[in-house]
Write a protein that holds these residues in place. Structure first.
Motif, short mmCIF file in Angstrom:
data_model
loop_
_atom_site.label_atom_id
_atom_site.label_comp_id
_atom_site.label_asym_id
_atom_site.label_seq_id
_atom_site.Cartn_x
_atom_site.Cartn_y
_atom_site.Cartn_z
N PRO A 133 0.93 -1.27 0.01
CA PRO A 133 0.03 0.02 -0.18
C PRO A 133 0.72 1.29 0.18
N VAL A 134 2.06 1.25 0.52
CA VAL A 134 2.87 2.37 0.49
C VAL A 134 3.14 2.79 -0.98
N LEU A 135 3.34 1.60 -1.77
CA LEU A 135 3.65 2.11 -3.24
C LEU A 135 2.27 2.48 -4.12
N PHE A 136 1.21 1.94 -3.45
CA PHE A 136 0.05 2.57 -4.09
C PHE A 136 -0.29 4.03 -3.66
N ALA A 137 0.60 4.23 -2.30
CA ALA A 137 0.18 5.70 -2.26
C ALA A 137 0.94 6.79 -3.13
N ALA A 138 2.22 5.98 -3.25
CA ALA A 138 2.99 7.05 -4.09
C ALA A 138 2.44 7.45 -5.53
N SER A 139 1.74 6.70 -6.16
CA SER A 139 1.20 6.87 -7.46
C SER A 139 -0.05 7.80 -7.13
N VAL A 140 -0.85 7.64 -5.83
CA VAL A 140 -1.60 8.52 -5.77
C VAL A 140 -1.36 9.86 -5.61
N TYR A 141 -0.15 10.14 -4.90
CA TYR A 141 0.26 11.44 -4.63
C TYR A 141 0.49 12.20 -5.81
N MET A 142 1.18 11.54 -7.04
CA MET A 142 1.50 12.00 -8.17
C MET A 142 -0.02 12.54 -9.07
N VAL A 143 -0.95 11.78 -8.85
CA VAL A 143 -2.08 11.94 -9.46
C VAL A 143 -2.62 13.55 -9.20
N LEU A 144 -2.67 13.75 -8.11
CA LEU A 144 -3.26 15.03 -7.64
C LEU A 144 -2.43 16.46 -8.39
N ALA A 145 -1.23 16.29 -8.57
CA ALA A 145 -0.49 17.36 -9.39
C ALA A 145 -0.92 17.51 -10.77
N ARG A 146 -0.98 16.27 -11.45
CA ARG A 146 -1.59 16.17 -12.54
C ARG A 146 -2.88 16.49 -12.81
N LEU A 147 -3.83 16.24 -11.77
CA LEU A 147 -5.16 16.60 -11.96
C LEU A 147 -5.29 18.24 -11.84
N ILE A 148 -4.50 18.95 -10.97
CA ILE A 148 -4.54 20.27 -10.83
C ILE A 148 -4.00 20.95 -12.22
N ARG A 149 -2.82 20.54 -12.71
CA ARG A 149 -2.46 21.17 -13.86
C ARG A 149 -3.70 20.79 -14.88
N SER A 150 -4.23 19.43 -15.00
CA SER A 150 -5.23 19.55 -16.05
C SER A 150 -5.89 20.38 -16.35
#
Length: 286
Positions: free
Chosen positions: A90-107
Protein backbone atom coordinates in the motif's frame (compact mmCIF):
# COMPACT_ATOMS: atom_id res chain seq x y z
CA UNK A 1 -2.80 -31.54 8.19
CA UNK A 2 -1.60 -27.98 8.99
CA UNK A 3 -0.93 -27.24 12.63
CA UNK A 4 0.50 -24.43 14.72
CA UNK A 5 4.13 -25.11 15.60
CA UNK A 6 6.52 -23.10 17.80
CA UNK A 7 9.38 -21.23 16.21
CA UNK A 8 11.70 -21.72 19.15
CA UNK A 9 10.89 -23.18 22.56
CA UNK A 10 7.42 -21.98 23.46
CA UNK A 11 7.54 -18.91 21.17
CA UNK A 12 5.07 -18.91 18.28
CA UNK A 13 5.32 -16.65 15.23
CA UNK A 14 1.62 -17.08 14.53
CA UNK A 15 -1.35 -17.04 16.87
CA UNK A 16 -3.36 -19.08 14.37
CA UNK A 17 -2.82 -21.28 11.34
CA UNK A 18 -3.12 -18.93 8.33
CA UNK A 19 -5.83 -19.88 5.85
CA UNK A 20 -4.36 -21.18 2.59
CA UNK A 21 -7.72 -20.72 0.84
CA UNK A 22 -7.99 -17.03 1.75
CA UNK A 23 -4.35 -16.41 0.76
CA UNK A 24 -4.83 -18.04 -2.65
CA UNK A 25 -8.08 -16.16 -3.31
CA UNK A 26 -6.48 -12.78 -2.66
CA UNK A 27 -3.33 -13.76 -4.52
CA UNK A 28 -5.43 -14.34 -7.64
CA UNK A 29 -7.43 -11.14 -7.10
CA UNK A 30 -4.25 -9.09 -6.85
CA UNK A 31 -2.74 -10.95 -9.80
CA UNK A 32 -5.70 -10.17 -12.05
CA UNK A 33 -5.81 -6.51 -10.98
CA UNK A 34 -2.04 -6.05 -11.28
CA UNK A 35 -1.98 -7.53 -14.78
CA UNK A 36 -4.80 -5.17 -15.77
CA UNK A 37 -3.10 -2.11 -14.26
CA UNK A 38 0.22 -3.01 -15.88
CA UNK A 39 -1.51 -3.26 -19.26
CA UNK A 40 -3.42 -0.02 -18.68
CA UNK A 41 -0.28 1.86 -17.63
CA UNK A 42 1.50 0.65 -20.77
CA UNK A 43 -1.46 1.49 -23.01
CA UNK A 44 -1.89 5.03 -21.66
CA UNK A 45 1.81 5.72 -21.15
CA UNK A 46 1.10 6.56 -17.50
CA UNK A 47 4.54 6.05 -16.03
CA UNK A 48 3.41 7.54 -12.73
CA UNK A 49 1.35 4.36 -12.28
CA UNK A 50 4.48 2.16 -12.22
CA UNK A 51 4.76 2.30 -8.38
CA UNK A 52 1.08 1.30 -8.23
CA UNK A 53 1.78 -1.77 -10.36
CA UNK A 54 4.84 -2.66 -8.29
CA UNK A 55 2.65 -2.41 -5.19
CA UNK A 56 0.35 -4.98 -6.79
CA UNK A 57 3.31 -7.33 -7.32
CA UNK A 58 4.25 -6.85 -3.67
CA UNK A 59 0.76 -7.98 -2.68
CA UNK A 60 1.01 -11.03 -4.95
CA UNK A 61 4.35 -12.07 -3.46
CA UNK A 62 3.00 -11.47 0.04
CA UNK A 63 -0.04 -13.67 -0.38
CA UNK A 64 1.81 -16.43 -2.26
CA UNK A 65 4.26 -16.60 0.64
CA UNK A 66 1.44 -16.41 3.17
CA UNK A 67 -0.22 -19.40 1.52
CA UNK A 68 2.99 -21.40 1.97
CA UNK A 69 3.00 -20.48 5.68
CA UNK A 70 -0.07 -22.64 6.30
CA UNK A 71 2.19 -25.68 6.40
CA UNK A 72 5.27 -23.84 7.71
CA UNK A 73 4.11 -21.98 10.81
CA UNK A 74 7.48 -22.58 12.50
CA UNK A 75 9.55 -21.05 9.67
CA UNK A 76 10.76 -17.50 10.26
CA UNK A 77 11.70 -16.39 6.74
CA UNK A 78 8.30 -17.05 5.06
CA UNK A 79 6.64 -15.26 7.98
CA UNK A 80 8.88 -12.19 7.54
CA UNK A 81 8.55 -12.15 3.74
CA UNK A 82 4.75 -12.17 3.78
CA UNK A 83 4.70 -9.54 6.53
CA UNK A 84 7.07 -7.21 4.69
CA UNK A 85 5.47 -7.42 1.25
CA UNK A 86 1.86 -7.15 2.46
CA UNK A 87 2.87 -4.25 4.71
CA UNK A 88 4.70 -2.28 2.00
CA UNK A 89 2.41 -2.81 -1.00
CA UNK A 90 0.00 0.00 0.00
CA UNK A 91 2.92 2.41 0.47
CA UNK A 92 3.64 2.03 -3.25
CA UNK A 93 -0.04 2.50 -4.06
CA UNK A 94 0.15 5.78 -2.15
CA UNK A 95 3.12 6.97 -4.24
CA UNK A 96 1.01 6.90 -7.41
CA UNK A 97 -1.94 8.48 -5.60
CA UNK A 98 0.26 11.45 -4.66
CA UNK A 99 1.42 11.91 -8.25
CA UNK A 100 -2.16 12.05 -9.53
CA UNK A 101 -3.12 15.17 -7.58
CA UNK A 102 -0.50 17.39 -9.25
CA UNK A 103 -1.54 16.08 -12.66
CA UNK A 104 -5.19 16.71 -11.88
CA UNK A 105 -4.49 20.27 -10.73
CA UNK A 106 -2.47 21.03 -13.86
CA UNK A 107 -5.08 19.47 -16.13
CA UNK A 108 -7.46 22.35 -15.31
CA UNK A 109 -4.84 25.05 -14.80
CA UNK A 110 -5.63 25.19 -11.08
CA UNK A 111 -2.07 25.68 -9.82
CA UNK A 112 -3.06 28.82 -7.90
CA UNK A 113 -5.59 26.81 -5.88
CA UNK A 114 -3.05 24.42 -4.37
CA UNK A 115 -2.05 25.20 -0.77
CA UNK A 116 1.34 23.66 -1.59
CA UNK A 117 3.35 25.11 -4.43
CA UNK A 118 2.47 23.00 -7.48
CA UNK A 119 6.10 22.22 -8.30
CA UNK A 120 6.45 20.76 -4.80
CA UNK A 121 3.18 18.82 -4.50
CA UNK A 122 4.40 15.51 -5.89
CA UNK A 123 7.92 15.90 -4.47
CA UNK A 124 6.64 16.68 -0.97
CA UNK A 125 4.20 13.79 -0.70
CA UNK A 126 6.37 11.23 -2.47
CA UNK A 127 9.30 12.18 -0.22
CA UNK A 128 7.08 11.52 2.79
CA UNK A 129 6.02 8.23 1.24
CA UNK A 130 9.64 7.18 0.67
CA UNK A 131 10.46 7.93 4.31
CA UNK A 132 7.44 5.87 5.40
CA UNK A 133 8.50 3.03 3.08
CA UNK A 134 12.06 2.96 4.41
CA UNK A 135 11.00 3.14 8.06
CA UNK A 136 8.35 0.44 7.72
CA UNK A 137 10.67 -1.74 5.66
CA UNK A 138 13.49 -1.52 8.18
CA UNK A 139 11.12 -2.27 11.04
CA UNK A 140 9.56 -5.24 9.26
CA UNK A 141 13.03 -6.58 8.39
CA UNK A 142 14.08 -6.41 12.05
CA UNK A 143 11.38 -8.91 12.93
CA UNK A 144 13.80 -11.62 11.83
CA UNK A 145 16.35 -10.57 14.50
CA UNK A 146 16.38 -12.21 17.89
CA UNK A 147 15.13 -9.98 20.69
CA UNK A 148 14.15 -7.15 18.31
CA UNK A 149 10.43 -7.82 18.04
CA UNK A 150 9.33 -4.91 20.25
CA UNK A 151 11.75 -2.45 18.64
CA UNK A 152 10.66 -3.64 15.17
CA UNK A 153 6.99 -3.06 15.97
CA UNK A 154 7.75 0.43 17.31
CA UNK A 155 9.60 1.30 14.10
CA UNK A 156 6.79 -0.04 11.93
CA UNK A 157 4.25 2.01 13.90
CA UNK A 158 6.42 5.10 13.41
CA UNK A 159 6.48 4.48 9.65
CA UNK A 160 2.73 4.01 9.58
CA UNK A 161 2.21 7.22 11.54
CA UNK A 162 4.37 9.08 9.01
CA UNK A 163 2.14 7.68 6.26
CA UNK A 164 -1.03 8.71 8.08
CA UNK A 165 0.24 12.27 8.67
CA UNK A 166 1.35 12.66 5.05
CA UNK A 167 -1.99 11.29 3.85
CA UNK A 168 -3.84 13.67 6.14
CA UNK A 169 -2.03 16.67 4.64
CA UNK A 170 -2.62 15.25 1.17
CA UNK A 171 -6.36 14.93 1.74
CA UNK A 172 -6.54 18.49 3.11
CA UNK A 173 -4.69 19.73 0.01
CA UNK A 174 -7.14 17.88 -2.24
CA UNK A 175 -10.24 19.15 -0.43
CA UNK A 176 -9.03 22.77 -0.43
CA UNK A 177 -8.30 22.54 -4.15
CA UNK A 178 -11.80 21.21 -4.84
CA UNK A 179 -13.50 23.91 -2.77
CA UNK A 180 -11.56 26.67 -4.47
CA UNK A 181 -12.31 25.21 -7.89
CA UNK A 182 -16.01 25.07 -7.14
CA UNK A 183 -15.98 28.64 -5.86
CA UNK A 184 -14.14 30.04 -8.88
CA UNK A 185 -13.59 27.60 -11.77
CA UNK A 186 -10.48 28.23 -13.81
CA UNK A 187 -10.44 28.94 -17.53
CA UNK A 188 -9.55 25.30 -18.05
CA UNK A 189 -12.66 24.07 -16.29
CA UNK A 190 -16.11 25.66 -16.35
CA UNK A 191 -18.94 24.35 -14.22
CA UNK A 192 -20.97 23.16 -17.22
CA UNK A 193 -18.11 21.96 -19.42
CA UNK A 194 -16.80 18.49 -20.22
CA UNK A 195 -13.54 19.50 -18.53
CA UNK A 196 -15.36 20.07 -15.25
CA UNK A 197 -16.88 16.61 -15.41
CA UNK A 198 -13.48 15.15 -16.23
CA UNK A 199 -11.57 16.49 -13.22
CA UNK A 200 -14.41 15.64 -10.86
CA UNK A 201 -14.54 12.13 -12.33
CA UNK A 202 -10.97 11.58 -11.20
CA UNK A 203 -11.08 13.57 -7.96
CA UNK A 204 -13.73 11.46 -6.25
CA UNK A 205 -11.98 8.13 -6.96
CA UNK A 206 -8.84 9.84 -5.60
CA UNK A 207 -10.74 10.57 -2.38
CA UNK A 208 -11.99 6.97 -2.26
CA UNK A 209 -8.61 5.29 -2.66
CA UNK A 210 -7.06 7.76 -0.20
CA UNK A 211 -9.73 6.95 2.39
CA UNK A 212 -9.21 3.20 1.96
CA UNK A 213 -5.44 3.46 2.34
CA UNK A 214 -5.89 5.74 5.36
CA UNK A 215 -8.27 3.28 7.08
CA UNK A 216 -5.87 0.44 6.36
CA UNK A 217 -2.94 2.39 7.85
CA UNK A 218 -4.91 3.22 11.00
CA UNK A 219 -5.82 -0.46 11.33
CA UNK A 220 -2.16 -1.44 11.03
CA UNK A 221 -1.16 1.04 13.74
CA UNK A 222 -3.81 -0.39 16.07
CA UNK A 223 -2.74 -3.94 15.18
CA UNK A 224 0.92 -3.40 16.05
CA UNK A 225 0.11 -1.23 19.08
CA UNK A 226 -2.02 -4.02 20.60
CA UNK A 227 0.89 -6.45 20.29
CA UNK A 228 1.27 -10.11 19.38
CA UNK A 229 -1.36 -11.24 21.87
CA UNK A 230 -3.81 -8.51 20.97
CA UNK A 231 -7.07 -9.38 19.26
CA UNK A 232 -6.10 -8.01 15.85
CA UNK A 233 -2.89 -10.04 15.55
CA UNK A 234 -4.27 -13.14 17.22
CA UNK A 235 -7.19 -13.41 14.76
CA UNK A 236 -6.90 -13.63 11.00
CA UNK A 237 -10.14 -12.07 9.78
CA UNK A 238 -9.28 -8.42 10.69
CA UNK A 239 -6.23 -8.50 8.41
CA UNK A 240 -8.34 -9.56 5.44
CA UNK A 241 -11.24 -7.21 6.17
CA UNK A 242 -9.17 -4.10 6.98
CA UNK A 243 -6.20 -4.69 4.70
CA UNK A 244 -6.66 -7.21 1.88
CA UNK A 245 -10.25 -6.26 1.01
CA UNK A 246 -9.50 -2.52 1.19
CA UNK A 247 -6.44 -2.84 -1.05
CA UNK A 248 -8.39 -4.88 -3.59
CA UNK A 249 -10.91 -2.03 -3.44
CA UNK A 250 -8.15 0.51 -4.15
CA UNK A 251 -7.00 -1.40 -7.22
CA UNK A 252 -10.59 -2.01 -8.31
CA UNK A 253 -11.59 1.65 -8.10
CA UNK A 254 -8.66 2.75 -10.22
CA UNK A 255 -9.31 -0.08 -12.65
CA UNK A 256 -12.68 1.56 -13.39
CA UNK A 257 -11.56 5.22 -13.19
CA UNK A 258 -7.99 4.88 -14.32
CA UNK A 259 -5.95 8.09 -13.80
CA UNK A 260 -3.92 7.48 -16.96
CA UNK A 261 -6.67 9.25 -18.91
CA UNK A 262 -6.07 12.57 -17.12
CA UNK A 263 -4.92 15.05 -19.73
CA UNK A 264 -1.76 16.87 -18.74
CA UNK A 265 -1.79 20.60 -19.33
CA UNK A 266 1.16 22.33 -17.73
CA UNK A 267 1.53 26.03 -17.22
CA UNK A 268 3.25 27.96 -19.96
CA UNK A 269 6.55 27.77 -18.11
CA UNK A 270 6.27 24.05 -17.31
CA UNK A 271 8.39 22.04 -19.72
CA UNK A 272 8.50 18.30 -20.36
CA UNK A 273 11.65 17.76 -18.29
CA UNK A 274 9.99 19.35 -15.26
CA UNK A 275 6.92 17.19 -15.64
CA UNK A 276 9.02 14.04 -15.86
CA UNK A 277 10.90 15.02 -12.72
CA UNK A 278 7.58 15.42 -10.94
CA UNK A 279 6.45 11.93 -11.83
CA UNK A 280 4.46 13.01 -14.88
CA UNK A 281 5.48 12.23 -18.38
CA UNK A 282 2.17 11.01 -19.69
CA UNK A 283 1.25 12.24 -23.11
CA UNK A 284 -2.03 11.25 -24.64
CA UNK A 285 -1.83 8.81 -27.52
CA UNK A 286 -5.16 9.95 -28.83
Amino acid sequence: MPKLEPFRGDYYLWEYVPSIAASIIFMFLFLALTVFHSWKAWKTGARFCIPFCIGGFFEIIGYITRASCTYRTARLMPYVIQSVFILLGPVLFAASVYMVLARLIRSVGGEKYSIIRITLVTKTFVAGDIISFLVQGSGAGMMAMDGMANAAKAIVITGLMVQIIVFGVFIVTSVVFEKRMRRAPTNGSYADSAAAAEWKKHLYPLYAVSALIMVRSIFRVAEYAMGQKGYLLSHEWPMYVFDAVLMVGVMGIWAVWHPGTIRQEGSADMNTEQLLSMGGGYQSKA
